[in-house]
Enzyme design. Structure first.
Site, short mmCIF file in Angstrom:
data_model
loop_
_atom_site.label_atom_id
_atom_site.label_comp_id
_atom_site.label_asym_id
_atom_site.label_seq_id
_atom_site.Cartn_x
_atom_site.Cartn_y
_atom_site.Cartn_z
N LYS A 17 37.15 31.89 24.95
CA LYS A 17 37.06 33.14 25.72
C LYS A 17 37.83 33.04 27.03
O LYS A 17 38.60 33.92 27.36
CB LYS A 17 35.60 33.50 26.07
N ARG A 92 26.19 39.07 28.34
CA ARG A 92 25.64 37.94 27.59
C ARG A 92 24.30 38.31 26.95
O ARG A 92 23.75 37.51 26.22
CB ARG A 92 25.35 36.78 28.55
N ARG A 131 37.08 19.51 26.69
CA ARG A 131 37.50 20.47 27.71
C ARG A 131 37.57 19.83 29.09
O ARG A 131 36.67 19.11 29.51
CB ARG A 131 36.54 21.66 27.75
N ARG A 164 33.23 19.96 33.11
CA ARG A 164 32.15 20.78 33.66
C ARG A 164 30.81 20.10 33.40
O ARG A 164 30.56 19.65 32.29
CB ARG A 164 32.15 22.14 32.97
N ARG A 175 23.02 25.56 25.65
CA ARG A 175 23.89 26.74 25.80
C ARG A 175 24.12 27.40 24.44
O ARG A 175 24.17 28.62 24.34
CB ARG A 175 25.22 26.34 26.45
P1 AMP Z 1 30.50 30.25 31.26
O1 AMP Z 1 31.53 29.72 32.21
O2 AMP Z 1 30.78 31.68 30.85
O3 AMP Z 1 30.25 29.35 30.07
O4 AMP Z 1 29.13 30.31 32.08
C1 AMP Z 1 28.53 29.14 32.62
C2 AMP Z 1 27.05 29.43 32.95
O5 AMP Z 1 26.97 30.48 33.91
C3 AMP Z 1 26.22 29.90 31.77
O6 AMP Z 1 25.73 28.83 30.99
C4 AMP Z 1 25.12 30.67 32.49
O7 AMP Z 1 24.18 29.78 33.07
C5 AMP Z 1 25.86 31.33 33.63
N1 AMP Z 1 26.40 32.66 33.23
C6 AMP Z 1 27.71 33.02 33.13
N2 AMP Z 1 27.83 34.31 32.79
C7 AMP Z 1 26.56 34.78 32.65
C8 AMP Z 1 26.02 36.04 32.28
N3 AMP Z 1 26.81 37.09 31.97
N4 AMP Z 1 24.67 36.17 32.24
C9 AMP Z 1 23.86 35.13 32.54
N5 AMP Z 1 24.30 33.92 32.89
C10 AMP Z 1 25.65 33.73 32.95
#
Ligand code: AMP
Length: 226
Positions: A17, A92, A131, A164, A175
């Site tokens: 993504k 999400r 990653r 990360r 996750r």
């Molecule tokens: P990502 O970089 O999109 O994988 O997001 C990393 C973390 O940020 C996720 O595991 C959530 O803890 C939080 N997060 C990111 N986007 C959202 C969202 N739209 N709603 C809730 N938590 C989010």
């Protein structure tokens, strides 16, 4: 090329993504809005939001909907979003998707085009483990499939590449569970509204981008005939 509808990327962690949303936003010259990046930035700056989000993100769970919605709405009101935008990692949950519909309606924006990247679990795990992200510009690499020219150094700005903390195996499992429980229902939400398009996320980065652009262009042409 002009982007006429907001784009939403759907897919499990490491489906591509972030990489694709950035490429597509670059091609159409619109902002790339990653809620994960916004939250990581808040954590790094130690803001009130960051202090609240940090423990939740560390265990791989989702940050509460009202916090994310407030953050997104504020961002969409900035002038750079007037010519379109690409979401990454948002919405999400079904309440976030419903909240986004309401915001887009209030801002008189068109309905989103939702692009789902499908990737099987084995490949996802390989992508997560491999990653690496640049601490300076956020550029994404994969030590197996898309390595930098020099190990641990960003090709673009020379920044150090880091893993990360939420890409460690125990957190990744959580996750993936959060994705299956809370995000996968969005597939039905958007499909029933005729807004969902599915792409094979296992293809190469260039092939996936090509497939996405051809869907976006086809949908926009179709919208233009309505
Ligand atoms: P990502 O970089 O999109 O994988 O997001 C990393 C973390 O940020 C996720 O595991 C959530 O803890 C939080 N997060 C990111 N986007 C959202 C969202 N739209 N709603 C809730 N938590 C989010």
């Amino acid at each position: 090329m002009a982007l006429e509808r907001p784009l939403v990327f759907l897919g499990p962690p490491a489906a591509g993504k972030g990489t694709q949303a950035k490429r597509i936003a670059g091609l159409y010259d619109v902002p790339h809005l990653s809620t994960g990046d916004m939250l990581r930035d808040a954590v790094a700056r130690g803001t009130e939001l960051g202090r609240l989000a940090r423990p939740i993100m560390e265990r791989g769970a989702l940050v509460p909907d009202d916090i994310v919605m407030g953050m997104v709405e504020e961002r969409l009101r900035l002038p750079d979003c007037s010519g379109g935008f690409v979401f990454d990692g948002f919405p999400r949950t079904v309440p976030q998707a419903a909240g986004l519909d309401a915001i887009l309606c209030r801002l008189r924006k068109p309905k989103p085009l939702v692009l789902e990247l499908r990737v099987d679990r084995e490949l996802l795990l390989r992508r997560v483990v491999g990653r690496r992200t640049c601490v300076v510009g956020g550029e994404i690499y994969n030590i197996y499939d898309a390595p930098p020219k020099v190990a641990d150094v960003c090709d673009r700005d020379g920044g150090k590449l880091m893993q990360r903390p939420d890409d460690f195996p125990e957190v990744v499992e959580e996750r993936l569970r959060a994705y299956e429980r809370q995000t996968l229902p969005l597939e039905g939400y958007y499909r029933s509204r005729g807004l969902l398009q599915v792409v094979d996320g296992a293809a190469s980065m260039e092939e996936v981008t090509r497939a996405l652009v051809s869907i976006i262009e086809r949908e926009q042409e179709h919208d233009g005939h309505l």
